[in-house]
Design a protein around this motif. Structure first.
Motif, PDB file in Angstrom:
ATOM      1  N   GLY A   1       4.416   2.085  -5.338  1.00 42.61           N
ATOM      2  CA  GLY A   1       4.219   0.749  -5.864  1.00 42.61           C
ATOM      3  C   GLY A   1       4.807   0.618  -7.258  1.00 42.61           C
ATOM      4  N   TYR A   2       4.801  -0.598  -7.752  1.00 45.89           N
ATOM      5  CA  TYR A   2       5.391  -0.877  -9.057  1.00 45.89           C
ATOM      6  C   TYR A   2       4.661  -0.123 -10.169  1.00 45.89           C
ATOM      7  N   GLU A   3       3.355  -0.281 -10.229  1.00 47.80           N
ATOM      8  CA  GLU A   3       2.607   0.354 -11.320  1.00 47.80           C
ATOM      9  C   GLU A   3       2.489   1.862 -11.173  1.00 47.80           C
ATOM     10  N   GLY A   4       2.515   2.344  -9.952  1.00 49.93           N
ATOM     11  CA  GLY A   4       2.403   3.777  -9.729  1.00 49.93           C
ATOM     12  C   GLY A   4       3.677   4.543 -10.000  1.00 49.93           C
ATOM     13  N   THR A   5       4.745   3.833 -10.312  1.00 54.82           N
ATOM     14  CA  THR A   5       6.032   4.452 -10.600  1.00 54.82           C
ATOM     15  C   THR A   5       6.296   4.353 -12.096  1.00 54.82           C
ATOM     16  N   SER A   6       6.393   5.489 -12.735  1.00 58.63           N
ATOM     17  CA  SER A   6       6.632   5.510 -14.179  1.00 58.63           C
ATOM     18  C   SER A   6       8.119   5.685 -14.474  1.00 58.63           C
ATOM     19  N   MET A   7       8.483   5.400 -15.689  1.00 63.66           N
ATOM     20  CA  MET A   7       9.876   5.639 -16.103  1.00 63.66           C
ATOM     21  C   MET A   7      10.197   7.124 -16.010  1.00 63.66           C
ATOM     22  N   ALA A   8       9.226   7.982 -16.294  1.00 61.75           N
ATOM     23  CA  ALA A   8       9.457   9.422 -16.165  1.00 61.75           C
ATOM     24  C   ALA A   8       9.778   9.780 -14.712  1.00 61.75           C
ATOM     25  N   ASP A   9       9.057   9.148 -13.763  1.00 64.93           N
ATOM     26  CA  ASP A   9       9.348   9.375 -12.342  1.00 64.93           C
ATOM     27  C   ASP A   9      10.767   8.930 -12.015  1.00 64.93           C
ATOM     28  N   LEU A  10      11.123   7.760 -12.506  1.00 68.69           N
ATOM     29  CA  LEU A  10      12.449   7.211 -12.224  1.00 68.69           C
ATOM     30  C   LEU A  10      13.555   8.083 -12.812  1.00 68.69           C
ATOM     31  N   THR A  11      13.364   8.535 -14.050  1.00 62.28           N
ATOM     32  CA  THR A  11      14.393   9.379 -14.666  1.00 62.28           C
ATOM     33  C   THR A  11      14.540  10.689 -13.897  1.00 62.28           C
TER      34      THR A  11
ATOM     35  N   SER B   1      17.460   6.003 -21.498  1.00 60.06           N
ATOM     36  CA  SER B   1      18.409   5.057 -22.094  1.00 60.06           C
ATOM     37  C   SER B   1      19.506   4.670 -21.102  1.00 60.06           C
ATOM     38  N   SER B   2      19.901   5.592 -20.239  1.00 61.93           N
ATOM     39  CA  SER B   2      20.910   5.276 -19.220  1.00 61.93           C
ATOM     40  C   SER B   2      20.354   4.296 -18.189  1.00 61.93           C
ATOM     41  N   ILE B   3      19.101   4.475 -17.823  1.00 58.87           N
ATOM     42  CA  ILE B   3      18.471   3.556 -16.867  1.00 58.87           C
ATOM     43  C   ILE B   3      18.372   2.160 -17.480  1.00 58.87           C
ATOM     44  N   TYR B   4      17.924   2.098 -18.737  1.00 55.35           N
ATOM     45  CA  TYR B   4      17.819   0.796 -19.403  1.00 55.35           C
ATOM     46  C   TYR B   4      19.189   0.139 -19.550  1.00 55.35           C
ATOM     47  N   ALA B   5      20.201   0.943 -19.872  1.00 52.89           N
ATOM     48  CA  ALA B   5      21.553   0.388 -20.039  1.00 52.89           C
ATOM     49  C   ALA B   5      22.111  -0.124 -18.706  1.00 52.89           C
ATOM     50  N   ALA B   6      21.842   0.608 -17.640  1.00 48.45           N
ATOM     51  CA  ALA B   6      22.395   0.239 -16.336  1.00 48.45           C
ATOM     52  C   ALA B   6      21.618  -0.880 -15.641  1.00 48.45           C
ATOM     53  N   PHE B   7      20.290  -0.862 -15.790  1.00 51.51           N
ATOM     54  CA  PHE B   7      19.462  -1.775 -14.994  1.00 51.51           C
ATOM     55  C   PHE B   7      18.589  -2.713 -15.810  1.00 51.51           C
ATOM     56  N   GLY B   8      18.492  -2.495 -17.093  1.00 51.92           N
ATOM     57  CA  GLY B   8      17.541  -3.262 -17.898  1.00 51.92           C
ATOM     58  C   GLY B   8      16.206  -2.549 -17.873  1.00 51.92           C
ATOM     59  N   ASP B   9      15.127  -3.277 -17.900  1.00 48.02           N
ATOM     60  CA  ASP B   9      13.812  -2.655 -17.910  1.00 48.02           C
ATOM     61  C   ASP B   9      13.338  -2.324 -16.488  1.00 48.02           C
ATOM     62  N   LYS B  10      12.155  -1.750 -16.406  1.00 53.14           N
ATOM     63  CA  LYS B  10      11.587  -1.353 -15.116  1.00 53.14           C
ATOM     64  C   LYS B  10      11.442  -2.557 -14.184  1.00 53.14           C
ATOM     65  N   ARG B  11      11.054  -3.690 -14.718  1.00 52.06           N
ATOM     66  CA  ARG B  11      10.895  -4.899 -13.909  1.00 52.06           C
ATOM     67  C   ARG B  11      12.223  -5.318 -13.286  1.00 52.06           C
ATOM     68  N   ALA B  12      13.301  -5.280 -14.066  1.00 51.21           N
ATOM     69  CA  ALA B  12      14.627  -5.646 -13.543  1.00 51.21           C
ATOM     70  C   ALA B  12      15.071  -4.663 -12.459  1.00 51.21           C
ATOM     71  N   LEU B  13      14.788  -3.391 -12.673  1.00 50.65           N
ATOM     72  CA  LEU B  13      15.124  -2.387 -11.667  1.00 50.65           C
ATOM     73  C   LEU B  13      14.320  -2.637 -10.389  1.00 50.65           C
ATOM     74  N   PHE B  14      13.054  -2.961 -10.538  1.00 47.85           N
ATOM     75  CA  PHE B  14      12.207  -3.255  -9.374  1.00 47.85           C
ATOM     76  C   PHE B  14      12.750  -4.456  -8.599  1.00 47.85           C
ATOM     77  N   GLN B  15      13.216  -5.466  -9.309  1.00 52.23           N
ATOM     78  CA  GLN B  15      13.792  -6.640  -8.637  1.00 52.23           C
ATOM     79  C   GLN B  15      15.033  -6.254  -7.829  1.00 52.23           C
ATOM     80  N   LEU B  16      15.871  -5.410  -8.407  1.00 52.16           N
ATOM     81  CA  LEU B  16      17.063  -4.941  -7.686  1.00 52.16           C
ATOM     82  C   LEU B  16      16.676  -4.107  -6.464  1.00 52.16           C
ATOM     83  N   VAL B  17      15.675  -3.279  -6.642  1.00 49.87           N
ATOM     84  CA  VAL B  17      15.193  -2.448  -5.539  1.00 49.87           C
ATOM     85  C   VAL B  17      14.645  -3.333  -4.420  1.00 49.87           C
ATOM     86  N   ALA B  18      13.871  -4.352  -4.776  1.00 39.73           N
ATOM     87  CA  ALA B  18      13.303  -5.257  -3.769  1.00 39.73           C
ATOM     88  C   ALA B  18      14.420  -5.956  -2.998  1.00 39.73           C
TER      89      ALA B  18
END
Length: 177
Positions: free
Chosen positions: A8-18, A26-43
């Protein structure tokens, strides 16, 4: 996608994603924006690649074949090896805190879009005479959506493919098929 789907969204941390993506934050933020933006792309990717089971059912020529395909495809999807036994739109952001409202709202919007497509298919069945006029299309839409969501919940609870098939067959009998 798998991480958000499983946790789920809240159960996934940035550490998990990295860790899973093999990137630093910083690469994730540069490529996708914040966690919410990445979640939108994933959805979006989930809907385009994984959640096509309902779309395929919508192509069936009759209401009965559509309904059977909807349930059969849902059971097949939920029991596909290699991915979580639930629908990401249910598991991805249900029960989120206020901080995760945008993720929950996104999943709700996707589920509502799915209901609109289902309703349109039922209206087509009404026009062709397959769905009696005394049946309220909105109620029937919610009913079918509830069965599909219920199958997802039961799969997440550990129901087997055989159990889910029997549940779907019971629903089909109650629908007159």
């Amino acid at each position: 996608m798998m991480l958000f789907w499983e946790r789920g969204y809240e159960g996934t941390s940035m550490a998990d994603l990295t860790h899973v993506m093999g990137l630093n934050p910083s690469s994730i933020y540069a490529a996708f924006g914040d966690k919410r933006a990445l979640f939108q792309l994933v959805a979006k990717r989930y809907m385009e690649l994984r959640a096509q089971y309902a779309v395929k059912a919508l192509e069936e020529p009759t209401l009965e074949r559509f309904t059977r395909a909807l349930f059969d495809n849902t059971v097949a999807f939920l029991t596909t090896p290699g991915h979580p036994p639930t629908c990401m739109t249910l598991a991805g952001a249900v029960g989120c805190s206020l901080d995760a409202t945008p993720a929950r709202d996104l999943m709700t919007a996707i589920r509502k879009q799915n209901q609109v497509a289902l309703r349109e298919r039922l209206l087509k069945a009404r026009k062709s005479g397959e769905l009696p006029k005394e049946i309220n299309v909105d109620d029937y839409t919610r009913y079918l959506s509830t069965i599909v969501a219920g199958l997802s919940i039961q799969a997440a609870n550990g129901s087997t493919k055989a159990e889910l098939k029997r549940t779907a067959q019971m629903a089909l009998r109650h629908l007159g098929y």
